[in-house]
Design an enzyme around this catalytic site. Structure first.
Site, PDB file in Angstrom:
ATOM      1  N   ASN A 144      -0.394 -10.866  -8.057  1.00  0.00           N
ATOM      2  CA  ASN A 144       0.221 -10.581  -6.700  1.00  0.00           C
ATOM      3  C   ASN A 144       1.838 -10.934  -6.787  1.00  0.00           C
ATOM      4  OD1 ASN A 144      -0.194  -9.551  -4.272  1.00  0.00           O
ATOM      5  ND2 ASN A 144      -0.158 -11.513  -3.413  1.00  0.00           N
ATOM      6  N   LYS A 145       2.279 -10.684  -5.614  1.00  0.00           N
ATOM      7  CA  LYS A 145       3.860 -11.083  -5.427  1.00  0.00           C
ATOM      8  C   LYS A 145       4.151 -12.237  -6.034  1.00  0.00           C
ATOM      9  CE  LYS A 145       6.734  -9.347  -3.772  1.00  0.00           C
ATOM     10  NZ  LYS A 145       7.755  -8.799  -4.158  1.00  0.00           N
ATOM     11  N   ASP A 164      -1.985  -7.119  -6.246  1.00  0.00           N
ATOM     12  CA  ASP A 164      -1.804  -6.065  -7.025  1.00  0.00           C
ATOM     13  C   ASP A 164      -2.824  -5.394  -8.263  1.00  0.00           C
ATOM     14  OD1 ASP A 164       0.787  -7.014  -5.957  1.00  0.00           O
ATOM     15  OD2 ASP A 164       1.131  -5.023  -5.942  1.00  0.00           O
ATOM     16  N   ARG A 178       6.203   1.994 -11.500  1.00  0.00           N
ATOM     17  CA  ARG A 178       6.369   0.320 -11.530  1.00  0.00           C
ATOM     18  C   ARG A 178       5.285   0.017 -12.503  1.00  0.00           C
ATOM     19  NH1 ARG A 178       6.846  -2.428  -5.998  1.00  0.00           N
ATOM     20  NH2 ARG A 178       7.656  -4.430  -7.714  1.00  0.00           N
ATOM     21  N   GLN A 186       9.722  -9.112   2.640  1.00  0.00           N
ATOM     22  CA  GLN A 186       8.373  -8.300   3.262  1.00  0.00           C
ATOM     23  C   GLN A 186       7.678  -9.064   4.322  1.00  0.00           C
ATOM     24  OE1 GLN A 186       9.005  -8.462  -0.138  1.00  0.00           O
ATOM     25  NE2 GLN A 186       8.461  -6.674  -1.497  1.00  0.00           N
ATOM     26  N   GLY A 215       0.982  -1.232  -0.007  1.00  0.00           N
ATOM     27  CA  GLY A 215       0.050   0.045  -0.124  1.00  0.00           C
ATOM     28  C   GLY A 215       0.792   1.305   0.088  1.00  0.00           C
TER      29      GLY A 215
END
Lengths: 338, 338
Positions: A241-242, A231, A90, A190, A50
């Site tokens: 996503n990641k 995302d 990005r 993370q 975020g």
């Protein structure tokens, strides 16, 4: 939960961004004096999850204050340049971020036309947008917790910022016996550094594992559920996503463990073909906590996200309720359930 | 390929073991003066993959030299204690290692009975066993390379020692256009540190990725095949290997990419129920390259291996040929194909 002032915030003429590349071993802020520095900080992953959404909006506040004494035309041009730069730092989330920052830009341009003070107007508008984001995250948290048993071990992936924060908070408010498992999420860790810290600070028992372990944990039925944010969720039900989310989702599916995605479907991404998977600097995967891992001459490869197809997703949980990944178009015509 | 003298070798009265915990950034050896120190080094993962097999046998050579002047009974007792200690330093491979070290012990006891010099006798016997291991690894390499196309990108997992070394060597001998992808294999990073180094030293193009990336790579069909060795292949077709193998195998299967396991089925493990999955010190997953990743108070969990069921395995490739994972009992009645 990380307070927004500790994520990215405009203060004293600059945007201060918590440097998540070194948190929690060091608490340091990157201070950005113009929108270009904010865009660079987002590109450099000073903040992620975020964080860039806050940082981008705060960059607009800063820029609005900086252009107050310019002509309306000049001010508009600079604000548009800022909006483009911070939303395109990005690639994977650009479309979604444009949608958010465009509203800030529209408000600022209206203020300029109306000869209002564009700085305070933008600051107030962004504060309202951020409050709405928190409120939305809380409702999504309530909706996903509705799906959980009273004793629940949640497996997550990477750092879902307020979404995982509110999910845990709502579990606590409802006195659920909740614990969390975080894959460390290489190369930036993370999961180990951010998600585990947030959970630990909230008093939620939290266990970190390496990224090669979720499959085994799911085969042993140690987690009850896999929950992550995304995302991008495309309207055709793909979850971007990641990197790593896909292989965890596969193992969850194989072992009949539900996978809930807490994220709003993206109207700007009708199909998965509209999404660009960002490839980052390959050198980053050849280091861990700043230390080189592989011999010189060995190459790396760093796709930042992966794609989980709808057949592996149990539900997309939004602020409007719970949706099948095969039925997301109705999201945009549906009212909030709470 | 790492020479055996650079893995673990008896020399000048001690067993010298390459410290793989710091290789390749440092080339250091742990020098063990008795079998207890070798057992401790194995438990501490100074060496792993094929390393403990060499180290355990070399510990028997060292012990045989050390007991030469003892009475036969006393010498036998010490050798038996040594055999037990070095084979039980880690639980998952104990049965298979006992089978190898028992032969060394039998030879040593026979030498003692026959009043032969037990030191040189054991040294010669172990050298023969090690040569046979290399020869077997070369044949397995030939058998797996028989299955590969002329241009091939191999995805592997962890460090398969001589098995991956000979697979790559045979590819080169047959002038295949071969390249390798190594998941880094946290927490010890054997993929980034050992496998990638071996391939790079051999001139094979090698790319390291983090452990959350294999699923995505397989979904993009970047590797043509997934090949790894195994710590144990049970006779009912389960593959016990470094944690992470299961989730890679799932993604390979989902994307119709073959998964070959280069390992001999274990007669001592008729079913998966006979295998103990080792759990290591949880602190190890909370560090990367010696640096703490998570906040103090966060817990870790470290299962060292996982279990891949036979339905995800395309073939078990042995020195006797290629077997279905559902048909491994015939391995023990079958002759070598080459």
């Amino acid at each position: 939960m990380l307070k927004r002032e500790n994520v990215a915030w405009y203060q004293d003429g600059a945007v201060k961004i918590l440097d998540r590349r070194v948190y929690p071993s060091k608490v340091e802020f990157v201070v950005c004096k113009d929108y270009k520095e904010v865009a660079q900080a987002i590109a450099d992953m000073v903040t992620q999850s975020g964080g860039p959404w806050l940082a981008a909006q705060q960059a607009m506040v800063m820029t609005a204050y900086q252009v107050q004494d310019q002509s309306v035309d000049k001010a508009k041009t600079i604000l548009r340049e800022a909006a483009y730069a911070v939303t395109h730092a990005r690639p994977t989330t650009s479309e979604r971020m444009v949608a958010v920052v465009q509203k800030v830009l529209d408000n600022a341009e209206a203020a300029l036309e109306a000869k209002e003070a564009v700085g305070p107007s933008t600051e107030e508008f962004v504060l309202e947008q951020v409050e709405a984001t928190y409120q939305r995250a809380r409702i999504i948290g309530q909706n996903v917790v509705d799906l959980l048993p009273d004793k629940v071990t949640i497996l997550t992936q990477c750092f879902a910022e307020w979404l995982i924060g509110f999910t845990l908070l709502v579990c606590q408010e409802r006195r659920k016996n909740v614990s969390l498992i975080c894959p460390e999420t290489r190369p930036y860790l993370q999961g180990a550094r951010l998600t585990a810290s947030v959970a630990h600070d909230m008093g939620v028992p939290v266990t970190v594992v390496t990224d090669n372990m979720p499959g085994y944990l799911l085969s042993q039925r140690i987690p009850d559920v896999f929950i992550c944010a995304a995302d991008v969720v495309t309207l055709d039900g793909h979850v971007v996503n990641k990197i790593g989310t896909y292989q965890i989702a596969l193992a969850a599916h194989e072992n009949n463990i539900p996978f809930y995605v807490t994220s709003t479907p993206s109207a700007d991404n009708p199909t998965i073909d509209t999404v660009t998977i960002e490839e980052r600097n390959p050198e980053e995967v050849l280091h861990a906590m700043g230390v080189r891992t592989a011999m010189e001459g060995v190459k790396g490869y760093y796709p930042a996200f992966d794609i989980t197809p709808p057949k592996l997703v149990s539900a997309i949980v939004t602020e409007k309720g719970v949706f099948s990944p095969y039925d997301l178009k109705i999201y945009w015509g549906k009212k909030q359930t709470k």
